[in-house]
Design a protein around this motif. Structure first.
Motif, PDB file in Angstrom:
ATOM      1  N   LEU A 295       0.858  -1.192   0.000  1.00  0.00           N
ATOM      2  CA  LEU A 295       0.000   0.000   0.000  1.00  0.00           C
ATOM      3  C   LEU A 295       0.893   1.241   0.000  1.00  0.00           C
ATOM      4  CD1 LEU A 295      -2.545  -1.154   2.706  1.00  0.00           C
ATOM      5  CD2 LEU A 295      -3.060  -0.828   0.299  1.00  0.00           C
ATOM      6  N   PHE A 296       0.403   2.331  -0.591  1.00  0.00           N
ATOM      7  CA  PHE A 296       1.188   3.560  -0.577  1.00  0.00           C
ATOM      8  C   PHE A 296       1.046   4.189   0.799  1.00  0.00           C
ATOM      9  CE2 PHE A 296      -0.195   3.187  -5.095  1.00  0.00           C
ATOM     10  CZ  PHE A 296       1.009   2.660  -5.532  1.00  0.00           C
ATOM     11  N   THR A 297       2.164   4.326   1.477  1.00  0.00           N
ATOM     12  CA  THR A 297       2.119   4.705   2.889  1.00  0.00           C
ATOM     13  C   THR A 297       1.710   6.158   3.108  1.00  0.00           C
ATOM     14  OG1 THR A 297       4.498   4.878   2.626  1.00  0.00           O
ATOM     15  CG2 THR A 297       3.693   2.994   3.862  1.00  0.00           C
ATOM     16  N   ASP A 298       1.809   6.988   2.060  1.00  0.00           N
ATOM     17  CA  ASP A 298       1.457   8.399   2.249  1.00  0.00           C
ATOM     18  C   ASP A 298      -0.009   8.675   1.931  1.00  0.00           C
ATOM     19  OD1 ASP A 298       1.921   7.763  -0.381  1.00  0.00           O
ATOM     20  OD2 ASP A 298       2.702   9.736  -0.919  1.00  0.00           O
ATOM     21  N   MET A 299      -0.786   7.614   1.648  1.00  0.00           N
ATOM     22  CA  MET A 299      -2.201   7.825   1.310  1.00  0.00           C
ATOM     23  C   MET A 299      -3.094   7.054   2.279  1.00  0.00           C
ATOM     24  SD  MET A 299      -2.325   7.066  -2.734  1.00  0.00           S
ATOM     25  CE  MET A 299      -1.107   7.685  -3.869  1.00  0.00           C
TER      26      MET A 299
ATOM     27  N   PHE B   8      -6.704   4.855  -6.153  1.00  0.00           N
ATOM     28  CA  PHE B   8      -5.535   5.167  -6.989  1.00  0.00           C
ATOM     29  C   PHE B   8      -5.627   4.633  -8.429  1.00  0.00           C
ATOM     30  CE2 PHE B   8      -1.278   4.261  -8.580  1.00  0.00           C
ATOM     31  CZ  PHE B   8      -0.691   5.506  -8.473  1.00  0.00           C
TER      32      PHE B   8
END
Lengths: 258, 266
Positions: free
Chosen positions: B92-96, B104
């Motif tokens: 998973l994208f950690t900044d979202m 996404f």
């Protein structure tokens, strides 16, 4: 024989690594036109540029102050302390602004870029982007590359401006150099093309090199904790050496031959 | 129904080490195909080959009859929109937030309104039971929840094929049960085709329609769950029963202990 084999293998490994770095750079440069990239790039300008402001401003201020102090003690012996303004301004605009900014940028933002991209690789985020049919060069690398390229010249200009003010603070306000001669001699000595624009050009070249090294080292890192730590160290070491080496070449080209 | 993925006699090596030597696998449409094998045998590599992230040295890989190996970059990216992969770590994208992670692929590949995207995301999260966690960051999720969130993201574009890379690794029994249920139900409800790469024997035997066992660079056994259970291959039986010694030896090859410790004098 083993020695020569080792040298050959190392040279080939370096060459292929440069090849990969060049391919990545082209990928990043040609990934610019996408409209979706603009907000991403602005966000990265904030991360690598705006968040580096504090270290740039503080360093610029102190370097300007130290230069004024050192310059004054030398110039006053010849009764030439009036030339303090041009001395501070020229040193900052031509050399210290671009070079020190690039070194600080490599340590503050370059290492962060490498670690961030390296960790994205280690946690399979880059792979998952590829599998979602999103090109990581376009989504991750390009915005960071362009942000670095825009930010560093701006930071270098801010560095020089703050440094000149720092020089004024020490030279004029503290040591009593005439304010008029500080500014007017600076104005008559500093040339736009030769000093200001050349300084910005230097800074652009450093921005390209430092950001390129930082991003490539992250993108090409071995996705383990040891690999990322090595890549981060290499970013700082390689970009600092590249900046200092290139500075000599650029100075020779810009100011060496009159 | 035909086959969605056909792996035809591929050979693949990393440096000097041969990973696959003449491996062939077919994945029929609408079914769950499992690929099992001991750790380090290159199961994840197989998924990367199907996704075109790696290329085999010899042999062909076809997705819906089109050769992945000979596709141009743009064709490959187009084909990848029809497949998705659930990574072991979730990736998973950690900044979202979870919501943005699931949104996404939709934001990247479609021109849908934010309202419609939000509705789709809510439905996908509902399917994996995480609608209530939409505004959480990946760092706030447990391992099982992260994998379910990643699963929601991988079905957001309604792909034809979904590849699971070790979906059960490191999961507690409840999360494992949830994932087993989700893989089966999503496959049937969304008319997906699934490839599950794993070494968790019990879970896979309950959901897979067809199973391949990879070991020693090749396929050592294949069939339905019952056929695999009754296989007469010693290697397959060692793998299913988790025996410490057998055709896969307990000891990594080394010189004789007596010889190396005492020079053969003891």
């Amino acid at each position: 024989m083993n020695f020569f084999q080792q040298v050959g293998a190392n040279t080939l490994a370096r060459l292929t690594s440069i090849g990969r770095a060049a391919l990545m750079l082209f990928g990043a440069i040609f990934a610019m036109p996408s409209l979706k990239n603009i907000p991403l790039t602005i966000r990265q300008v904030y991360v690598v540029g705006v968040q580096s402001l504090l270290i740039i401003v503080v360093s610029g201020l102190f370097i300007g102050m130290v230069m004024a102090l050192q310059g004054y003690t030398i110039l006053v012996g010849y009764g030439a302390e009036g030339s303090l303004g041009p001395m501070v301004a020229l040193s900052l605009l031509r050399e210290l602004g671009p070079v020190v900014t690039a070194l600080l940028f490599a340590g503050r933002a370059g290492s962060a870029l490498t670690a961030e991209i390296g960790l994205m690789k280690a946690t399979e985020q880059l792979s998952s982007l590829e599998m979602m049919a999103v090109d990581p060069l376009r989504r991750v690398v390009a915005p960071r590359f362009w942000a670095g390229l825009f930010s560093m010249p701006a930071l270098a200009m801010i560095f020089s401006a703050v440094g000149i003010l720092g020089g004024h603070l020490v030279g004029v306000d503290w040591l009593g150099v005439d304010s008029g001669s500080y500014w007017s001699l600076m104005q008559s000595t500093v040339e736009l093309q030769k000093d200001v624009i050349n300084g910005v050009l230097k800074s652009l070249v450093f921005a390209l090199v430092v950001t390129w090294i930082a991003i490539f080292k992250g993108y090409d890192s071995v996705p383990t904790s040891e690999g990322i730590s090595k890549a981060t160290t290499e970013t700082v070491v390689f970009s600092s050496l590249a900046v200092l080496g290139l500075d000599f070449v650029l100075t020779a080209l810009m100011f060496g031959i009159e | 129904m035909g086959n969605l993925v056909e792996i035809d006699n591929i050979t693949f090596r990393r440096g000097e080490r041969v990973i696959y030597d003449g491996v062939s696998i077919v994945v029929p449409k609408g079914k769950i195909t499992a690929v099992m094998g001991p750790s380090g045998i290159g199961k994840t590599t197989l998924l990367k080959l199907i996704g075109g992230q790696l290329a085999p040295e010899m042999g062909d890989i076809r997705f819906d009859s089109d050769s992945i190996v000979s596709m141009s970059r743009s064709e490959l990216y187009k084909t990848r929109r029809r497949m998705s992969m659930l990574f072991q770590s979730g990736a998973l994208f950690t900044d979202m937030t979870v919501h943005d992670n699931v949104a996404f692929p939709l934001r990247e590949h479609t021109k849908l309104d934010e309202d419609i995207i939000s509705t789709i995301v809510a439905l996908k999260l509902q399917a994996v039971g995480l609608r209530g966690a939409a505004q959480m960051k990946p760092s706030e999720l447990s391992g099982g929840m992260a994998r379910r969130a990643a699963l929601a993201r991988s079905i957001s574009l309604d792909p034809d094929l979904i590849m699971y890379d070790e979906p059960f690794a490191g999961q507690d029994p409840i999360s494992m049960g949830v994932l087993v249920k989700l893989i089966r139900e999503l496959n049937d409800a969304l008319d997906l085709t699934s490839i599950v790469v794993t070494h968790d024997v019990t879970e896979v035997l309950t959901i897979a329609d067809y199973i391949y066992i990879l070991a020693d660079k090749r396929i050592i056994g294949q069939g339905t769950a019952d056929e695999i259970k009754n296989s007469d291959s010693a290697l397959v039986q060692q793998f299913l029963k988790g025996e410490a010694d057998g055709p896969v030896p307990f000891h990594y090859p080394a010189a004789d202990l007596n010889e190396s410790l005492f020079g053969g004098k003891a």
